[in-house]
Design a protein around this motif. Sequence first.
Motif, PDB file in Angstrom:
ATOM      1  N   ASP A   1      29.274  52.743 -20.800  1.00  0.00           N
ATOM      2  CA  ASP A   1      28.571  52.205 -19.646  1.00  0.00           C
ATOM      3  C   ASP A   1      28.297  53.580 -18.845  1.00  0.00           C
TER       4      ASP A   1
ATOM      5  N   ASP B   1      39.877  48.268 -14.639  1.00  0.00           N
ATOM      6  CA  ASP B   1      38.992  47.551 -15.467  1.00  0.00           C
ATOM      7  C   ASP B   1      38.192  48.763 -16.204  1.00  0.00           C
TER       8      ASP B   1
ATOM      9  N   LYS C   1      26.582  48.863  -7.382  1.00  0.00           N
ATOM     10  CA  LYS C   1      26.437  49.154  -5.920  1.00  0.00           C
ATOM     11  C   LYS C   1      25.679  50.278  -5.324  1.00  0.00           C
TER      12      LYS C   1
ATOM     13  N   VAL D   1      34.846  48.511 -18.406  1.00  0.00           N
ATOM     14  CA  VAL D   1      33.732  49.506 -18.083  1.00  0.00           C
ATOM     15  C   VAL D   1      34.331  51.105 -18.864  1.00  0.00           C
TER      16      VAL D   1
ATOM     17  N   VAL E   1      27.665  51.786 -12.077  1.00  0.00           N
ATOM     18  CA  VAL E   1      27.671  50.790 -13.326  1.00  0.00           C
ATOM     19  C   VAL E   1      27.774  49.279 -12.826  1.00  0.00           C
ATOM     20  N   LYS E   2      28.420  49.235 -11.418  1.00  0.00           N
ATOM     21  CA  LYS E   2      28.578  47.811 -10.991  1.00  0.00           C
ATOM     22  C   LYS E   2      27.424  47.646  -9.811  1.00  0.00           C
TER      23      LYS E   2
ATOM     24  N   TYR F   1      31.802  54.241 -11.173  1.00  0.00           N
ATOM     25  CA  TYR F   1      32.090  53.029 -11.434  1.00  0.00           C
ATOM     26  C   TYR F   1      31.046  52.071 -10.451  1.00  0.00           C
ATOM     27  N   GLN F   2      30.857  52.738  -9.305  1.00  0.00           N
ATOM     28  CA  GLN F   2      30.055  52.218  -8.450  1.00  0.00           C
ATOM     29  C   GLN F   2      28.617  51.998  -8.755  1.00  0.00           C
TER      30      GLN F   2
END
Length: 342
Positions: A96, A67, A297, A37, A294-295, A291-292
Amino acid sequence: MNNNKTGASARAVLTMALALTAAAIGLAQPAAAAEKVRIAMVVKSLGNGFFDAAHEGAKEAAKELGDVDIIYTGPTTPTAEGQIEIINSLISQKVDAIVVSANDANALVPIAKRAAQRGIKVISFDSGIARAGRLMQLNPSNAELIGVKQIQMASEAIGGAGEVAILSATAQATNQNIWIGEMKKALAKPEFSKIRLVATVYGDDQSDKSYREALGLLRSHPNLKAIIAPTTVGINAAGKAVVDEKLVGKVYVTGLGLPSEMAGHVKSGAVKSFAIWNPIDLGYAATFAAYQFVKGKNQGKDGETVAVGRMGSIKLDASGEAALAPPFTYDAGNVDKFAKIF
């Protein structure tokens, strides 16, 4: 006919064997490395100690997540135009997520929307982008607490009465303007009625200009008792100006600064106390939050809880904003300890 059946069976067995062999070969091959990411941190300007510390926090989060690759960037001078050019380049690179501290809340909205249309998750931290251009804004602390804290420190330094001035960053900086607004509200309270704000100037988060603006305040207002700088660049420059003008003990500097940059000013007597949150924590939390998104969540909805690693979790309000931690006061009793950290 039996021969045909035998031949067909043999071919079926051979086909199955080849398939199993191919599968075995595939299993024997190492799995392709998962694509990382890529999170870009776009700061107000490069060479700013506050954001260098935030970068350290971003790298810490990336290492913990495992990652993530961090792209740390920003313009050489704190302008919206410079940030727009950089974000445009990041869109082309197909990152991302973009985590940005905005030089201008509204000017960045169109380019941020363009990034979002390309599937890039855009969040802001420190100094926010207007709501239409981002999924969330991570404030380092509660704006009211930050404003009141700075007035309290100034009041304590000057004995509760006298003229004060504000040395800010850019005139368009979202966070600076909000904090200045809160400072003015605090000055309207009875306990600060003897303190008078005589000027607000802007150093554009550039050391040289901030220094010149501080000198201008000192020379234009002979009765000035304190300069409040809600910017790490400005407070450092103001401290130097007070020393250079030989006004230590007559004019005090306070505001938001980095211990590593302010320890000398505390020792010189130009600064009695100042405050800041931990920029390492801020950069860490902003990266973790990105990150949350992008994923998948989090989507930035009102009331959402966003996990931010070792910092716990934050809750988004109706404006898509969340506060990380209250400001912490530094003075002669603790500044040396923290100066070794950031």
